[in-house]
Design a protein around this motif. Structure first.
Motif, PDB file in Angstrom:
ATOM      1  N   ILE A  78       0.811  -1.224   0.000  1.00  0.00           N
ATOM      2  CA  ILE A  78       0.000   0.000   0.000  1.00  0.00           C
ATOM      3  C   ILE A  78       0.839   1.268   0.000  1.00  0.00           C
ATOM      4  O   ILE A  78       0.307   2.359  -0.226  1.00  0.00           O
ATOM      5  CB  ILE A  78      -0.980   0.021   1.203  1.00  0.00           C
ATOM      6  CG1 ILE A  78      -0.203   0.069   2.540  1.00  0.00           C
ATOM      7  CG2 ILE A  78      -1.899  -1.179   1.177  1.00  0.00           C
ATOM      8  CD1 ILE A  78      -1.115   0.230   3.745  1.00  0.00           C
ATOM      9  N   GLY A  79       2.160   1.135   0.249  1.00  0.00           N
ATOM     10  CA  GLY A  79       3.038   2.293   0.220  1.00  0.00           C
ATOM     11  C   GLY A  79       3.132   2.994   1.570  1.00  0.00           C
ATOM     12  O   GLY A  79       2.189   2.965   2.370  1.00  0.00           O
ATOM     13  N   LEU A  80       4.267   3.612   1.806  1.00  0.00           N
ATOM     14  CA  LEU A  80       4.508   4.274   3.083  1.00  0.00           C
ATOM     15  C   LEU A  80       3.560   5.446   3.299  1.00  0.00           C
ATOM     16  O   LEU A  80       3.087   5.679   4.410  1.00  0.00           O
ATOM     17  CB  LEU A  80       5.963   4.747   3.158  1.00  0.00           C
ATOM     18  CG  LEU A  80       6.438   5.228   4.534  1.00  0.00           C
ATOM     19  CD1 LEU A  80       6.413   4.086   5.540  1.00  0.00           C
ATOM     20  CD2 LEU A  80       7.854   5.810   4.443  1.00  0.00           C
ATOM     21  N   ASP A 121      11.103   7.589   3.328  1.00  0.00           N
ATOM     22  CA  ASP A 121      11.049   8.973   3.791  1.00  0.00           C
ATOM     23  C   ASP A 121      10.320   9.012   5.141  1.00  0.00           C
ATOM     24  O   ASP A 121       9.099   9.170   5.203  1.00  0.00           O
ATOM     25  CB  ASP A 121      10.321   9.840   2.759  1.00  0.00           C
ATOM     26  CG  ASP A 121      10.315  11.319   3.160  1.00  0.00           C
ATOM     27  OD1 ASP A 121      10.962  11.670   4.182  1.00  0.00           O
ATOM     28  OD2 ASP A 121       9.653  12.111   2.462  1.00  0.00           O
ATOM     29  N   LEU A 122      11.087   8.892   6.205  1.00  0.00           N
ATOM     30  CA  LEU A 122      10.495   8.813   7.535  1.00  0.00           C
ATOM     31  C   LEU A 122      10.054  10.175   8.054  1.00  0.00           C
ATOM     32  O   LEU A 122       9.380  10.252   9.090  1.00  0.00           O
ATOM     33  CB  LEU A 122      11.479   8.144   8.498  1.00  0.00           C
ATOM     34  CG  LEU A 122      11.905   6.726   8.069  1.00  0.00           C
ATOM     35  CD1 LEU A 122      12.835   6.112   9.091  1.00  0.00           C
ATOM     36  CD2 LEU A 122      10.685   5.830   7.853  1.00  0.00           C
ATOM     37  N   ASN A 123      10.415  11.240   7.330  1.00  0.00           N
ATOM     38  CA  ASN A 123       9.921  12.568   7.711  1.00  0.00           C
ATOM     39  C   ASN A 123       8.409  12.650   7.571  1.00  0.00           C
ATOM     40  O   ASN A 123       7.770  13.508   8.181  1.00  0.00           O
ATOM     41  CB  ASN A 123      10.581  13.651   6.852  1.00  0.00           C
ATOM     42  CG  ASN A 123      12.014  13.926   7.264  1.00  0.00           C
ATOM     43  OD1 ASN A 123      12.339  13.897   8.450  1.00  0.00           O
ATOM     44  ND2 ASN A 123      12.874  14.159   6.287  1.00  0.00           N
ATOM     45  N   ASN A 171       3.873  14.677  10.602  1.00  0.00           N
ATOM     46  CA  ASN A 171       2.492  14.522  11.060  1.00  0.00           C
ATOM     47  C   ASN A 171       2.413  14.291  12.571  1.00  0.00           C
ATOM     48  O   ASN A 171       1.399  13.823  13.086  1.00  0.00           O
ATOM     49  CB  ASN A 171       1.819  13.368  10.318  1.00  0.00           C
ATOM     50  CG  ASN A 171       1.448  13.730   8.894  1.00  0.00           C
ATOM     51  OD1 ASN A 171       0.439  14.381   8.653  1.00  0.00           O
ATOM     52  ND2 ASN A 171       2.302  13.340   7.945  1.00  0.00           N
ATOM     53  N   GLY A 172       3.502  14.623  13.265  1.00  0.00           N
ATOM     54  CA  GLY A 172       3.503  14.549  14.719  1.00  0.00           C
ATOM     55  C   GLY A 172       3.542  13.135  15.272  1.00  0.00           C
ATOM     56  O   GLY A 172       3.130  12.906  16.413  1.00  0.00           O
ATOM     57  N   ILE A 173       4.043  12.180  14.476  1.00  0.00           N
ATOM     58  CA  ILE A 173       4.103  10.779  14.916  1.00  0.00           C
ATOM     59  C   ILE A 173       5.552  10.406  15.219  1.00  0.00           C
ATOM     60  O   ILE A 173       6.450  10.600  14.385  1.00  0.00           O
ATOM     61  CB  ILE A 173       3.533   9.843  13.831  1.00  0.00           C
ATOM     62  CG1 ILE A 173       2.077  10.199  13.537  1.00  0.00           C
ATOM     63  CG2 ILE A 173       3.639   8.380  14.269  1.00  0.00           C
ATOM     64  CD1 ILE A 173       1.503   9.471  12.320  1.00  0.00           C
ATOM     65  N   ILE A 174       5.788   9.882  16.415  1.00  0.00           N
ATOM     66  CA  ILE A 174       7.117   9.430  16.802  1.00  0.00           C
ATOM     67  C   ILE A 174       7.484   8.211  15.951  1.00  0.00           C
ATOM     68  O   ILE A 174       6.677   7.305  15.770  1.00  0.00           O
ATOM     69  CB  ILE A 174       7.143   9.032  18.295  1.00  0.00           C
ATOM     70  CG1 ILE A 174       6.784  10.233  19.178  1.00  0.00           C
ATOM     71  CG2 ILE A 174       8.498   8.453  18.693  1.00  0.00           C
ATOM     72  CD1 ILE A 174       6.404   9.849  20.595  1.00  0.00           C
ATOM     73  N   VAL A 175       8.693   8.187  15.395  1.00  0.00           N
ATOM     74  CA  VAL A 175       9.114   7.058  14.564  1.00  0.00           C
ATOM     75  C   VAL A 175      10.424   6.495  15.107  1.00  0.00           C
ATOM     76  O   VAL A 175      11.367   7.235  15.395  1.00  0.00           O
ATOM     77  CB  VAL A 175       9.251   7.463  13.078  1.00  0.00           C
ATOM     78  CG1 VAL A 175      10.251   8.593  12.891  1.00  0.00           C
ATOM     79  CG2 VAL A 175       9.637   6.256  12.222  1.00  0.00           C
ATOM     80  N   ILE A 176      10.450   5.173  15.282  1.00  0.00           N
ATOM     81  CA  ILE A 176      11.623   4.468  15.810  1.00  0.00           C
ATOM     82  C   ILE A 176      11.929   3.302  14.870  1.00  0.00           C
ATOM     83  O   ILE A 176      11.038   2.533  14.512  1.00  0.00           O
ATOM     84  CB  ILE A 176      11.365   3.933  17.235  1.00  0.00           C
ATOM     85  CG1 ILE A 176      11.030   5.091  18.180  1.00  0.00           C
ATOM     86  CG2 ILE A 176      12.576   3.161  17.754  1.00  0.00           C
ATOM     87  CD1 ILE A 176      10.615   4.649  19.582  1.00  0.00           C
ATOM     88  N   ALA A 177      13.188   3.182  14.467  1.00  0.00           N
ATOM     89  CA  ALA A 177      13.585   2.123  13.546  1.00  0.00           C
ATOM     90  C   ALA A 177      14.039   0.882  14.317  1.00  0.00           C
ATOM     91  O   ALA A 177      14.860   0.977  15.224  1.00  0.00           O
ATOM     92  CB  ALA A 177      14.707   2.598  12.637  1.00  0.00           C
ATOM     93  N   SER A 190      20.559   7.753  11.256  1.00  0.00           N
ATOM     94  CA  SER A 190      21.294   8.737  12.058  1.00  0.00           C
ATOM     95  C   SER A 190      20.391   9.826  12.618  1.00  0.00           C
ATOM     96  O   SER A 190      20.777  10.524  13.560  1.00  0.00           O
ATOM     97  CB  SER A 190      22.389   9.388  11.203  1.00  0.00           C
ATOM     98  OG  SER A 190      21.825  10.020  10.058  1.00  0.00           O
ATOM     99  N   ASP A 191      19.188   9.969  12.055  1.00  0.00           N
ATOM    100  CA  ASP A 191      18.336  11.091  12.453  1.00  0.00           C
ATOM    101  C   ASP A 191      17.103  10.682  13.253  1.00  0.00           C
ATOM    102  O   ASP A 191      16.284  11.532  13.602  1.00  0.00           O
ATOM    103  CB  ASP A 191      17.901  11.881  11.221  1.00  0.00           C
ATOM    104  CG  ASP A 191      17.249  11.012  10.155  1.00  0.00           C
ATOM    105  OD1 ASP A 191      17.367   9.778  10.263  1.00  0.00           O
ATOM    106  OD2 ASP A 191      16.646  11.573   9.226  1.00  0.00           O
ATOM    107  N   ILE A 192      16.928   9.385  13.531  1.00  0.00           N
ATOM    108  CA  ILE A 192      15.823   8.928  14.383  1.00  0.00           C
ATOM    109  C   ILE A 192      16.355   7.856  15.331  1.00  0.00           C
ATOM    110  O   ILE A 192      17.416   7.267  15.082  1.00  0.00           O
ATOM    111  CB  ILE A 192      14.650   8.345  13.551  1.00  0.00           C
ATOM    112  CG1 ILE A 192      15.111   7.102  12.782  1.00  0.00           C
ATOM    113  CG2 ILE A 192      14.059   9.396  12.624  1.00  0.00           C
ATOM    114  CD1 ILE A 192      13.975   6.327  12.151  1.00  0.00           C
ATOM    115  N   PRO A 193      15.639   7.585  16.419  1.00  0.00           N
ATOM    116  CA  PRO A 193      16.088   6.531  17.338  1.00  0.00           C
ATOM    117  C   PRO A 193      16.048   5.148  16.672  1.00  0.00           C
ATOM    118  O   PRO A 193      15.202   4.872  15.834  1.00  0.00           O
ATOM    119  CB  PRO A 193      15.069   6.615  18.487  1.00  0.00           C
ATOM    120  CG  PRO A 193      14.458   7.969  18.379  1.00  0.00           C
ATOM    121  CD  PRO A 193      14.449   8.295  16.919  1.00  0.00           C
TER     122      PRO A 193
END
Length: 386
Positions: free
Chosen positions: A46-48, A72-74, A79-85, A93-96
């Motif tokens: 369905i796509g990100l 594209d995790l931005n 949208n104000g959603i916390i993202v963790i990989a 390098s730019d997210i937890p």
């Protein structure tokens, strides 16, 4: 009530055990979180962007997932959603990241095999997973630092949901000098090795190799269904996924309460070895040293004197100690000390007290063992537990 979306491979114990740790935190805090579970393939189907849109529509607070380097995790953060990989193909390098010291896992597995006396080593795993790449490096570096003349081989191939290239793997296994100690990138890849060995024997009796006598195998993650599916059952380095999941949930709560909270990586620590039949072997090209190794491991919970060991082989004490050091890189006494301390660390990690571990391993007094423990691990047992 926090809303959490997980995009992961739930066929693997790592993801399921992370969720267990998250739920432990939620229950302890007497909170009610809402969970949504999506397979990795959802991004392809369905796509990100569609996932982000749906996450926003249900007011999701956070998403944890296996992400591609090109994702594209931005889209989540905008949208104000916390993202963790959750570590997959790379660290971000730019997210937890939920990650681990994979190099250290490789070192631990190398030490495990080195103490068993192997001279030939190999690594098998996916070339496109950061965990396997770094484990391979730690395994290789540790082996060659201890035994520069050791034979080392590595087969790194692309991961696939359809398993592995059987011709590639069986051909590689046939080429390895035996006996060989193989570390796999994780338990799934360890299972591929044991399956390929079994297939080799069925297809041609001349290619029948024994596990662990000819080929010893260990995996990582202690994924019990996969370890028990393996024939023989697969040994594995266990990791503290539940503790990491607990820390992730606590971190998400912090981020919800304080959006300016500094992002940080969550580390999954190594726990202990779960030895099963796939690696229950001690080998050495010197039959006398092999006899000594087997005697030490069979009696490790009792007081062992060098004179008792000398009685097991037709060698003088001086000659035995010289040959042992040449083959194992340490003295007999140091080898015994290291094996005992390794067993003690496993007991402490699994909830035993210092007194219980000291008694179980046949040590005389706690003060003496604390001194020995500190000389090996760098800290006394009490601090190690903390």
């Amino acid at each position: 009530m926090a809303k959490l979306i997980l995009i992961s491979d739930f066929s693997e114990a790592a993801s399921r055990r992370l969720v267990t740790g998250i739920s432990q935190y939620v229950h302890e805090m007497h909170e009610a979180w809402n969970f949504s579970f999506l397979p990795i393939e959802a991004k392809e189907h369905i796509g990100l962007e569609a996932i982000v849109k749906q996450a926003k529509s249900v007011s999701a607070d956070a998403v944890i997932g296996h992400f591609e380097p090109t994702d594209d995790l931005n889209l989540f953060r905008d949208n104000g959603i916390i993202v963790i990989a959750q570590d997959y193909k790379t660290r971000f390098s730019d997210i937890p990241n939920i990650t681990s010291n994979y190099y250290e896992s490789g070192r631990i597995c190398a030490d495990y095999f080195l103490k068993k006396g192997f001279e030939s080593f190999a690594f098998y795993g996916p070339e496109d997973r950061v965990s396997a790449v770094e484990r391979q490096q730690g395994f290789k570096d540790t082996v060659l630092a201890a035994k520069p003349d050791a034979k080392f081989s590595s087969l790194m191939t692309r991961s696939s949901i359809w398993g592995y290239d059987s011709n590639e793997l069986t051909g590689w296994i046939r080429s390895l000098p035996k006996p060989v100690a193989i570390m796999a990138g994780n338990d799934r890849w360890g299972y591929y090795v044991t399956e390929a060995v079994e297939r080799l024997g069925h297809n041609n009796p001349k290619n029948r190799f024994r596990i662990p006598e000819d080929i010893a195998v260990v995996g990582v993650d202690n994924d019990e269904p996969i370890c028990k599916l393996s024939s023989p059952n697969l040994s594995s380095l266990d990791l503290e996924f539940e503790k990491a999941g607990y820390k992730v949930a606590r971190f998400i709560n912090e981020m919800i309460l304080n959006p300016q909270c500094e992002p940080r990586n969550i580390y999954i620590e190594s726990a202990s070895f779960k030895t099963r039949q796939s690696s229950e072997i001690l080998v050495n090209d010197d039959p006398h040293i092999e006899t000594v190794l087997k005697y030490i491991h069979a009696n490790i919970n009792h007081k062992i004197l060098v004179n008792d060991i000398v009685k097991q082989v037709p060698l003088s004490r001086r000659l035995l100690e010289t040959r042992f050091r040449e083959k194992m890189g340490v003295s007999i006494c140091t080898y015994i000390k290291n094996i005992r301390i390794e067993k003690m660390t496993n007991m402490l990690r699994n909830g035993k007290t210092v007194s219980e571990a000291t008694f179980a391993l046949g040590f005389g007094d706690i003060k003496n063992i604390s001194r020995i423990f500190k000389s090996v691990e760098g800290v006394p047992p009490s601090k190690y537990i903390k």
